[in-house]
Design a protein around this motif. Sequence first.
Motif, PDB file in Angstrom:
ATOM      1  N   ASP A 196     -10.428  -9.318  -5.219  1.00 45.48           N
ATOM      2  CA  ASP A 196      -9.180  -9.631  -4.523  1.00 45.48           C
ATOM      3  C   ASP A 196      -8.210 -10.443  -5.370  1.00 45.48           C
ATOM      4  O   ASP A 196      -7.262 -11.031  -4.857  1.00 45.48           O
TER       5      ASP A 196
ATOM      6  N   ARG B 141       0.825  -1.212   0.000  1.00 48.76           N
ATOM      7  CA  ARG B 141       0.000   0.000   0.000  1.00 48.76           C
ATOM      8  C   ARG B 141       0.852   1.252   0.000  1.00 48.76           C
ATOM      9  O   ARG B 141       0.541   2.231  -0.678  1.00 48.76           O
TER      10      ARG B 141
ATOM     11  N   GLU C 179      -5.614  -6.342  -9.541  1.00 41.57           N
ATOM     12  CA  GLU C 179      -5.451  -4.985  -9.050  1.00 41.57           C
ATOM     13  C   GLU C 179      -4.712  -4.166 -10.099  1.00 41.57           C
ATOM     14  O   GLU C 179      -3.727  -4.618 -10.681  1.00 41.57           O
TER      15      GLU C 179
ATOM     16  N   GLU D  46     -10.767   2.607   1.360  1.00 46.06           N
ATOM     17  CA  GLU D  46     -11.324   1.673   0.392  1.00 46.06           C
ATOM     18  C   GLU D  46     -12.830   1.863   0.300  1.00 46.06           C
ATOM     19  O   GLU D  46     -13.506   2.015   1.312  1.00 46.06           O
TER      20      GLU D  46
ATOM     21  N   TYR E 118      -3.228  -0.050 -10.592  1.00 44.44           N
ATOM     22  CA  TYR E 118      -2.968   1.105  -9.740  1.00 44.44           C
ATOM     23  C   TYR E 118      -2.033   2.086 -10.427  1.00 44.44           C
ATOM     24  O   TYR E 118      -1.348   1.768 -11.414  1.00 44.44           O
TER      25      TYR E 118
ATOM     26  N   ARG F 233      -9.308  -2.698  -7.142  1.00 37.59           N
ATOM     27  CA  ARG F 233      -9.095  -4.122  -6.854  1.00 37.59           C
ATOM     28  C   ARG F 233     -10.384  -4.872  -7.162  1.00 37.59           C
ATOM     29  O   ARG F 233     -11.458  -4.522  -6.652  1.00 37.59           O
TER      30      ARG F 233
ATOM     31  N   ARG G  51      -1.437  -6.247 -10.784  1.00 40.27           N
ATOM     32  CA  ARG G  51      -1.074  -7.478 -10.093  1.00 40.27           C
ATOM     33  C   ARG G  51      -2.215  -8.471 -10.199  1.00 40.27           C
ATOM     34  O   ARG G  51      -3.385  -8.114  -9.981  1.00 40.27           O
TER      35      ARG G  51
END
Length: 810
Positions: free
Chosen positions: A762, A64, A765, A697, A767, A759, A807
């Motif tokens: 889960d 993070r 992701e 989030e 970013y 995301r 990811r």
Amino acid sequence: MHRRLFTSVCSTAFVLTAPAAALAQDQADAQGRDEIVVTAQFREQNILEVPLAVTAYDQEFLDRARINGFAELSAFVPGFVVQEQSVNNPGFVLRGITSDDGAATIEPRVSVFQNGISIARPRGSAVPLYDLERVEVLKGPQGTLFGRSAQIGAVHVITRRPDYEFGGLFGAEFGNFDQQRYDAALNIPLIEDKLALRFAGQYERRNGFIDNPLERDLNGADTLSLRGSLRFEPTEAVRLDIIGHYTRDEPPGTSFKSGVIPALGGSTDPNDFATLSTFGGFLGGAPLGVERDLHDVTAILDIKISDALSITSTTGYRSFDSLEVFDPDGSAFNIFAFAEDANSRQISSDIRFNYDNDGRFTGFFGGGVFFEEGEQRVPLGFGVGETAALFGSLAAVGPMVDGRAPFGGSVPLAGAFLSGNPAVLNATLGFAGIPVGVFQEETFANASDNVSFDAFAEISYEVTDRLTFTAGGRFTYDDKESLFEGVISQPNPLTPFIVGAPALLVGNSGGFISSDDQAGLDSTFSGFAWRAVLNYEIADGKFVYFNHSRGRRPQVIEDAFATTPAGAAVGQFNVIPAETVSSYEIGAKGAFFDDRLTIETAGYLYNYTNFQTTVRIDGGPGVPPTFPTVNGGSADALGAELGLSARPVEGLDLFLTYGYNRARFDETDADGNPQLFGGNQFRLAPDHSLSAGFNYEKQTSVGAFFLTPSFTWRSRVFFENENDGAIAVFDPVTLATVFTVPAVAQEAYGLFNVRAGLRIDDRFEVYGYAENLLDKEYIIDAGNTGGGFGIPTFIAGAPRFWGGGFRVTF
């Protein structure tokens, strides 16, 4: 001297109840938040129960905050500073104490461990932080727990172990300066609940952010790291973990840019372009940069003898080979070319017997052995005429008084250097009859063969249901051989002029001079480190503690050269006494508002004796300085660490850390004599440091949107124990300023970072990120080798980095 202030700071810290935030996360509590579990005391404990100042972060937090190395990590740990000139030269600072000396003969002050194995040697300690269970930073002497290198604290990296479910991840990231990073991990169960493998790796490269027309751009990155782990549990009582690592680093050189001599066609601004290179065929024409290889294998065997007794055996082999080539004068002139060639081989093994029957007594005892062979070679090349001219100009400066120092050299030569133009200098030297283009290369080396034996024990006793007393100690015995060598590998045809360390056995075959050959010199040392702790639970989940401990840094065998009547140098040795520190710490920890707020605080006082440090000793007009390790006397550090982690509403996590550290050399020693650095602030030790941020989030129809901004700030930092400000060098005849030597310091500054993305389930992701969002200009180091010759160099901090990535987890 500071005890009344220490008591006041501790009382205030307890009232404020703000912590050194610890966010390592393993087990969920009733609120859905993750309980903070660490193994700082060699057993799993909720961090609130640990009577130590501990900061711990898991891989989720590292991702993070986009933390991939110790330098980034240190911005979020109060009292912890990591200065990374390069992967070959990190400086670890805990509560004001620096551990960055690469000499093989000197023991680090800060212990860096990876899976229970010491990686504390600075040239081999910078490792990428990926695929971890967590990283723990323990402040205060940790000799009982982590050995004699933990004189002032310990950093423990715990990598992720295999589990019995198939899975893995792949991620890629791209950014400015042609940055690329790839992460991968694969977990493979082979036998259900008995045998599993895990493989992980990371590759990152980035072009240098300091332009360098003479060679590659500087201050870049190029690292490949691979890891393989095996877990074998043949029975419920036996578990074996084997972990192997390999890391290869090949980054471009570091921008050691002169603060006195401008770049060719440029300025002395460390954030501007540089004109650096080697010359004279130094080391066969090796370019500026680092080549480093790390290897290690660790085996950890846990055997449960009974419900109360278990055995842990940790055995490891580790090696590193590192070569760094750099331009220490920081200019386009052919003055100096420098390198450091370091290597180490170590084998360690310890066994620990652990006792815990869920009664009032818990504890452990054990012993270990440590073998190490290390060597540091420091080649130096120099232009004979250019160096002689430097000593007769910019380096010919008298003592400073009130920020001014008299100039005792040649004004025309100084002007030629200050032009930054080699053609101007060559013309000036030619007019003065000083030869140019004459090259000499010499090498100074130190090496050490160590064998150490340890015996340690610790016991905790529950005096009442709420009060626990803990006491432990470690005895260490060292058999240490220190070796030194100086040779002229490429003499010049004009003079046996020596710039670096004296050349031993000049005219002979050379070779190492060993301390074992010195009559009357004892090279076996022993010492004892200990701690005693009271921990009181004032209410459920709320603790106060007092910790008194003693840390120790072993004796140093330092070279001391003598000159024979014939003018040759011969080797002799001095023993610098063991450095000790007494630590007093009081702290408070607790969870509040149904565990939505976790707070901690710690106040501490350190008293040092026989403080070991390196100093510059002038050799006189036209003679190079020397840089011996000396006994710097006594010193004190006083401070407090505060912080918090909170979840005020669902989906919002806040964190804050603050550290105050007043680390100073005492004005006088115990006998009232003035000290070498009396009253000075420790190098690399800001009085104040702060970090703050949050993770937000929010579920959307597409996935979970997340936003993680952070801010880190540090007060003024000195990079040398001298604490000199800017020096105006003036002509004693005209009183005009000839040139100015900048302050070897960085004023207070703050950095903003942000990471945001989406995301999905889960598993996927995407970013974007920005580091140093406001593109703040700052320096991470100053002084360095050039500072020893009156021309300090400066290393720029990273500019704004930005990019994005993705990811996939499966």
